[in-house]
Scaffold this active site. Structure first.
Site, short mmCIF file in Angstrom:
data_model
loop_
_atom_site.label_atom_id
_atom_site.label_comp_id
_atom_site.label_asym_id
_atom_site.label_seq_id
_atom_site.Cartn_x
_atom_site.Cartn_y
_atom_site.Cartn_z
N ILE A 1 35.21 43.75 24.74
CA ILE A 1 36.18 43.00 25.54
C ILE A 1 36.91 43.99 26.43
O ILE A 1 37.45 45.00 25.94
CB ILE A 1 37.16 42.25 24.63
CG1 ILE A 1 36.40 41.19 23.84
CG2 ILE A 1 38.29 41.62 25.43
CD1 ILE A 1 37.11 40.74 22.61
N TYR B 1 40.57 46.62 36.11
CA TYR B 1 41.52 45.53 36.34
C TYR B 1 41.13 44.66 37.54
O TYR B 1 40.01 44.18 37.56
CB TYR B 1 42.96 46.10 36.41
CG TYR B 1 43.31 46.74 35.08
CD1 TYR B 1 43.86 45.99 34.05
CD2 TYR B 1 42.97 48.08 34.81
CE1 TYR B 1 44.13 46.56 32.80
CE2 TYR B 1 43.22 48.65 33.57
CZ TYR B 1 43.80 47.88 32.56
OH TYR B 1 44.03 48.44 31.34
N ASP C 1 35.97 39.99 30.89
CA ASP C 1 37.20 40.50 31.50
C ASP C 1 37.94 39.34 32.15
O ASP C 1 37.32 38.37 32.59
CB ASP C 1 36.89 41.57 32.55
CG ASP C 1 38.07 42.50 32.78
OD1 ASP C 1 38.04 43.64 32.28
OD2 ASP C 1 39.05 42.08 33.45
N HIS D 1 45.22 44.30 24.88
CA HIS D 1 45.99 45.07 23.89
C HIS D 1 47.32 44.42 23.53
O HIS D 1 48.19 45.05 22.93
CB HIS D 1 46.21 46.53 24.34
CG HIS D 1 44.93 47.24 24.65
ND1 HIS D 1 43.93 47.37 23.72
CD2 HIS D 1 44.48 47.83 25.78
CE1 HIS D 1 42.92 48.02 24.27
NE2 HIS D 1 43.22 48.31 25.52
C1 LIG Z 1 41.45 49.42 29.16
S1 LIG Z 1 40.54 48.43 30.28
C2 LIG Z 1 38.92 48.45 29.58
C3 LIG Z 1 38.24 49.77 29.73
C4 LIG Z 1 36.79 49.79 29.34
N1 LIG Z 1 36.53 49.10 28.09
C5 LIG Z 1 36.33 51.22 29.19
O1 LIG Z 1 36.45 51.81 28.08
O2 LIG Z 1 35.83 51.77 30.18
C6 LIG Z 1 41.14 46.86 29.88
C7 LIG Z 1 40.48 45.71 30.65
O3 LIG Z 1 40.85 44.50 29.98
C8 LIG Z 1 41.03 43.48 30.92
N2 LIG Z 1 41.89 42.43 30.35
C9 LIG Z 1 43.27 42.35 30.36
N3 LIG Z 1 43.67 41.23 29.76
C10 LIG Z 1 42.56 40.58 29.35
C11 LIG Z 1 42.33 39.34 28.67
N4 LIG Z 1 43.33 38.56 28.28
N5 LIG Z 1 41.05 38.99 28.42
C12 LIG Z 1 40.01 39.76 28.81
N6 LIG Z 1 40.17 40.94 29.48
C13 LIG Z 1 41.42 41.34 29.73
C14 LIG Z 1 41.63 44.18 32.13
O4 LIG Z 1 41.39 43.46 33.31
C15 LIG Z 1 40.93 45.55 32.10
O5 LIG Z 1 39.84 45.57 32.98
#
Ligand SMILES: C[S@@+](CC[C@H](N)C(=O)[O-])C[C@H]1O[C@@H](n2cnc3c(N)ncnc32)[C@H](O)[C@@H]1O
Length: 256
Positions: free
Chosen positions: A77, A82, A108, A152
């Site tokens: 997930i 972003y 995402d 998170h």
């Molecule tokens: C920390 S990044 C992920 C990084 C990726 N997993 C990596 O390690 O390269 C967090 C991602 O979660 C997405 N996100 C935020 N809220 C979310 C939600 N409620 N459901 C799904 N994705 C979400 C954001 O758009 C962002 O792209």
């Protein structure tokens, strides 16, 4: 490209026979390629923060090594990047290389379909939208490995786990990243009451009781789903691994 070439020159049946005959040799050759088995290096190469930024890849290596050459289905997930539709996907590409026979799925909140490629499928939706999660499971079946690296937000982490853990295969692992938000108020965490049941870390701490349900010694106790399906939990700095399997280990004292 290689797949297209092979499909042009050989029938599916011939390729299946070939794969059966030479699979061990192919695995051996892939193992010989430098970096391919090194998650620390792959993370840096693909620009994921799972190594530089966090020190997660050392733990992933320890827990995921045994799945490397299996035909696993991994669901992570959070694509990354972003609201930029062309940014992100670093960890998905890292997993694709690390698991040469694996299929990688992701979700995402922003549309990341531009980042899809062979063996990487990306859905658009929220991690707390259980209709969307059901749809993903219905399309792809249960997963071997699930990683929550999404919003998170504490109640999101818990809701997603409650829905997805039952969809993990027996023998699979569920990973929660960046669980330090359990102490961050703006993410639904708490740094005053360390027993707050609404934080993700306390939710996971509570699951540790499930490992020992056969020792509870409570008249008529009925084990719940987590009691019966959690066999190991590993806590690291900001990171938790929860193993799923049949937890049937009996007490050597209680009810003997
Ligand atoms: C920390 S990044 C992920 C990084 C990726 N997993 C990596 O390690 O390269 C967090 C991602 O979660 C997405 N996100 C935020 N809220 C979310 C939600 N409620 N459901 C799904 N994705 C979400 C954001 O758009 C962002 O792209």
């Amino acid at each position: 490209m290689i797949k297209d070439f092979l499909l042009k020159h050989y029938s599916a049946g011939q390729l299946k026979k070939f794969r059966k005959k030479y699979e061990k040799l192919l695995v051996f050759l892939v193992k010989m390629i430098p970096f391919y088995g090194n998650l620390n290096a792959l993370s840096l190469i693909f620009g994921s923060d799972k190594n530089a930024g966090h020190n997660y890849t050392q733990h992933y290596t320890r827990h995921f090594k045994k799945y490397r050459f299996k035909r696993i289905k991994l669901f992570e997930i959070g694509v990354g990047g972003y609201d930029d539709p062309n940014e992100g996907g670093a960890s998905l590409r890292m997993w694709k290389k690390y698991f040469p026979f694996g299929k990688i799925f992701s979700l995402d909140i922003f549309d990341k379909s531009a980042l899809q490629e062979n063996r990487i499928k990306i859905y658009n939706g929220s991690q707390i939208d259980t209709d969307m999660l059901s749809h993903i499971v219905a399309e792809n079946g249960e997963f071997d490995l699930i990683i929550d690296d999404g919003s998170h937000i504490n109640n999101h982490i818990i809701t997603t786990f409650q829905f997805l853990f039952p969809k993990l295969k027996d023998g699979g692992i569920y990973v929660i990243e960046d669980i330090q938000t359990s102490y961050w108020k703006e993410m639904g965490g708490d740094n005053e009451n360390f027993n707050n049941p609404g934080t993700a870390i306390n939710f996971c701490k509570k699951l540790t009781d499930c490992l020992n349900y056969s020792e509870f010694d409570i008249e008529g106790y009925q084990p719940d789903y987590y009691d019966l399906h959690i066999t190991e939990i590993h806590f690291y700095h900001n990171l938790v691994f929860i193993y799923k399997n049949k937890n049937t280990e009996k007490s050597n004292v209680v009810n003997c």
